[in-house]
Design a protein around this motif. Structure first.
Motif, mmCIF file in Angstrom:
data_model
loop_
_atom_site.group_PDB
_atom_site.id
_atom_site.type_symbol
_atom_site.label_atom_id
_atom_site.label_comp_id
_atom_site.label_asym_id
_atom_site.label_seq_id
_atom_site.Cartn_x
_atom_site.Cartn_y
_atom_site.Cartn_z
ATOM 1 N N SER A 1 0.831 -1.210 0.000
ATOM 2 C CA SER A 1 0.000 0.000 0.000
ATOM 3 C C SER A 1 0.862 1.255 0.000
ATOM 4 N N LEU A 2 0.225 2.317 -0.434
ATOM 5 C CA LEU A 2 0.832 3.654 -0.402
ATOM 6 C C LEU A 2 -0.137 4.552 0.340
ATOM 7 N N THR A 3 0.376 5.455 1.144
ATOM 8 C CA THR A 3 -0.477 6.457 1.768
ATOM 9 C C THR A 3 0.076 7.817 1.374
ATOM 10 N N VAL A 4 -0.781 8.619 0.741
ATOM 11 C CA VAL A 4 -0.299 9.940 0.303
ATOM 12 C C VAL A 4 -1.181 11.029 0.922
ATOM 13 N N PRO A 5 -0.574 12.171 1.262
ATOM 14 C CA PRO A 5 -1.388 13.249 1.830
ATOM 15 C C PRO A 5 -2.297 13.884 0.783
ATOM 16 N N LEU B 1 2.979 -0.046 -8.231
ATOM 17 C CA LEU B 1 1.706 0.424 -7.652
ATOM 18 C C LEU B 1 1.637 1.956 -7.729
ATOM 19 N N LYS B 2 2.771 2.590 -7.427
ATOM 20 C CA LYS B 2 2.796 4.058 -7.447
ATOM 21 C C LYS B 2 2.573 4.581 -8.864
ATOM 22 N N SER B 3 3.238 3.961 -9.845
ATOM 23 C CA SER B 3 3.074 4.486 -11.213
ATOM 24 C C SER B 3 1.651 4.247 -11.710
ATOM 25 N N GLN B 4 1.033 3.118 -11.309
ATOM 26 C CA GLN B 4 -0.356 2.875 -11.729
ATOM 27 C C GLN B 4 -1.289 3.913 -11.090
ATOM 28 N N ALA B 5 -1.031 4.221 -9.817
ATOM 29 C CA ALA B 5 -1.878 5.201 -9.119
ATOM 30 C C ALA B 5 -1.725 6.579 -9.751
ATOM 31 N N GLN B 6 -0.493 6.944 -10.066
ATOM 32 C CA GLN B 6 -0.275 8.275 -10.668
ATOM 33 C C GLN B 6 -0.951 8.391 -12.031
ATOM 34 N N ARG C 1 -5.401 6.329 0.624
ATOM 35 C CA ARG C 1 -4.767 5.002 0.749
ATOM 36 C C ARG C 1 -4.956 4.272 -0.578
ATOM 37 N N ILE C 2 -3.851 3.760 -1.090
ATOM 38 C CA ILE C 2 -3.871 3.015 -2.360
ATOM 39 C C ILE C 2 -3.290 1.640 -2.055
ATOM 40 N N ALA C 3 -4.027 0.576 -2.335
ATOM 41 C CA ALA C 3 -3.519 -0.751 -1.961
ATOM 42 C C ALA C 3 -3.824 -1.749 -3.055
ATOM 43 N N SER D 1 5.235 12.524 -1.553
ATOM 44 C CA SER D 1 5.348 12.286 -0.104
ATOM 45 C C SER D 1 4.613 10.994 0.266
ATOM 46 N N VAL D 2 5.181 9.887 -0.209
ATOM 47 C CA VAL D 2 4.482 8.600 -0.111
ATOM 48 C C VAL D 2 4.975 7.770 1.076
ATOM 49 N N ILE D 3 4.042 7.201 1.827
ATOM 50 C CA ILE D 3 4.438 6.203 2.844
ATOM 51 C C ILE D 3 4.154 4.824 2.252
ATOM 52 N N ARG D 4 5.201 3.982 2.189
ATOM 53 C CA ARG D 4 5.075 2.659 1.558
ATOM 54 C C ARG D 4 4.897 1.592 2.620
ATOM 55 N N TRP D 5 4.165 0.545 2.281
ATOM 56 C CA TRP D 5 3.925 -0.537 3.253
ATOM 57 C C TRP D 5 3.734 -1.867 2.538
ATOM 58 N N THR D 6 4.244 -2.916 3.163
ATOM 59 C CA THR D 6 4.008 -4.280 2.675
ATOM 60 C C THR D 6 3.363 -5.081 3.792
ATOM 61 N N GLY D 7 2.318 -5.814 3.481
ATOM 62 C CA GLY D 7 1.671 -6.678 4.475
ATOM 63 C C GLY D 7 1.384 -8.027 3.850
#
Ligand SMILES: Cc1cc2nc3c(=O)[nH]c(=O)nc-3n(C[C@H](O)[C@H](O)[C@H](O)COP(=O)(O)OP(=O)(O)OC[C@H]3O[C@@H](n4cnc5c(N)ncnc54)[C@H](O)[C@@H]3O)c2cc1C
Length: 397
Positions: free
Chosen positions: A253-257, A308-313, A286-288, A324-330
């Motif tokens: 996931s990515l979390t962007v302001p 994931l980031k390029s698809q979201a953009q 939130r993008i996941a 200003s991306v917070i990256r996460w793996t779960g």
């Protein structure tokens, strides 16, 4: 009641930065008839939304064999009905909980719009919508123009869309905040003790009963024990001869302001082509997405998050501040049929509440209520049998 948790707070593992979807009507299992056709791309393509990298792990292959057995149309439909029932129950328990307790977790009655870029996929979704309507799911099929009117943040991909399915009753929230809030209220109002920073090493058992939980700070003795450790459940159950058919399926996931001038979606959006979800959680987006069966901590993770980031953009260029991306793996604790494991085990005072896979936030309220009814030997409000370990043929070896 005591909760043992290895982290220093609640919700710091798989529940930390998930997609935020309370998607009670989008519960179709991962195992379905279309899986076989997709297998080559899952194995070979680096950009496929699902990736499978075979390993020498016997349990992984046993899980895959079980998964494939669940891919028939009849099994997939039966599971969908059972998960719809659990989803609907979860919504009602969640609403009851929100009425009784004041929980702040960026909750929104957002509705959910699943958009399609491929006519065949959209046709399949319409058929699924008709099937689900028989079980009470209220959904509508939308044209590309109606998709953009429903959620203007989709304007940039208007030309790529073939249609969408809108479910007004779906909701979103921040799962980590929700978990923390629950822990706060459980402790302050109901006297639950949270033992953070404590690792559970094993369960001591004698004559078919657990007699103590072995932890990093000593033994804890109780009358009843509930295994709700997500991906940690399997390891703890195995020495008691209980085989939990669960596999960690990675996602990112990515979390962007979201700031003034950004156009974040108010409706929760799923871009089915990329299998990516977008949820507005307060002042963040939130993008996941993605489902990977690759080793933990693999070097590929960074590449997947970049993708994931390029698809979201490309999909929502003005949705938030991508600098200003917070990256996460779960990793989703997933069973081969995508149904959770709730209820008794062969050990008389050990109960399961685990294996919710990609729906752990959505199904949490119902799962908790069901396991509580089972422990208290009270009749549950819905039939718990479809979610039990012993009531379905899922042994992993
Ligand atoms: C990318 C991604 C997106 C997702 N999106 C959604 C979504 O939009 N909606 C949805 O409903 N679900 C979603 N999910 C799934 C959901 O996040 C999980 O199903 C859910 O978080 C599982 O909750 P859990 O309590 O079972 O596990 P966890 O949240 O992992 O909790 C288990 C806890 O047990 C603790 N633990 C484990 N072993 C031990 C031990 N030995 N000793 C002490 N403590 C231990 C862990 O530290 C952890 O805190 C998503 C998952 C991913 C990865």
């Amino acid at each position: 009641m005591t909760v043992v948790e290895k982290h220093s707070e609640a919700g710091a593992e798989t529940s930390f930065a998930n997609g935020g979807q309370l998607s009670y009507s989008y519960v179709a299992p991962l195992a379905g008839p279309s899986v076989l056709g997709h297998l080559p791309s899952w194995l070979l393509s680096r950009t496929a939304p699902l990736r499978f990298r075979p390993s020498l792990d016997f349990d992984q292959w046993a899980w895959c064999a079980q998964f494939l057995r669940n891919c028939t149309a009849s099994r997939s439909r039966r599971t969908t009905v059972e998960l719809l029932q659990l989803g609907a129950y979860s919504r009602s328990v969640m609403h009851e909980l929100m009425k009784t307790e004041h929980l702040e977790f960026a909750f929104s009655k957002s509705g959910k719009l699943v958009v399609y870029r491929n006519a065949e996929d959209f046709e399949g979704a319409r058929r699924q919508m008709d099937f689900q309507a028989k079980f009470g799911a209220e959904q509508a099929a939308l044209s590309p123009g109606a998709c953009v009117s429903t959620e203007p943040a989709l304007e940039s991909i208007r030309d790529k869309l073939v249609g969408g399915i809108f479910t007004p009753s779906e909701e979103t929230g921040d799962c980590h905040l929700f978990t923390r809030e629950l822990a706060r209220i459980a402790s302050a109002k109901y006297g639950v003790k949270f033992q953070y920073g404590t690792r559970l090493h094993g369960l001591q058992h004698e004559r078919g009963k657990v007699v103590a939980a072995r932890t990093s700070v000593g033994d804890i003795v109780a009358d009843e024990y509930v295994l709700a450790l997500g991906n940690g459940s399997r390891e703890l159950a195995a020495p008691l001869g209980i085989h939990l058919p669960m596999c960690p399926l990675k996602g990112y996931s990515l979390t962007v302001p979201v700031r003034d001038g950004h156009c974040a979606p108010a409706v929760s959006v799923t871009d089915l082509h990329h299998k990516v979800v977008y949820a507005r959680l307060g002042q963040t987006l939130r993008i996941a997405g993605m489902v990977d069966m690759t080793p933990a901590g693999s070097r590929e993770d960074a590449t997947r998050i970049d993708l994931l980031k390029s698809q979201a953009q490309a999909t929502m260029p003005y949705g938030g501040d991508y600098s200003s991306v917070i990256r996460w793996t779960g990793a989703r604790p997933t069973t081969p049929d995508s149904k959770p494991l709730i209820g008794p085990t062969r050990v008389s005072n050990l109960w399961l509440n685990t294996g919710q896979g990609s729906l752990g936030f959505t199904l949490a309220a119902a799962s908790a209520r069901l396991v509580t009814a089972t422990i208290r030997r009270r009749p549950a409000e819905i039939d718990a049998a479809p979610y039990g370990l012993s009531t379905r043929n899922l042994s992993s070896n």
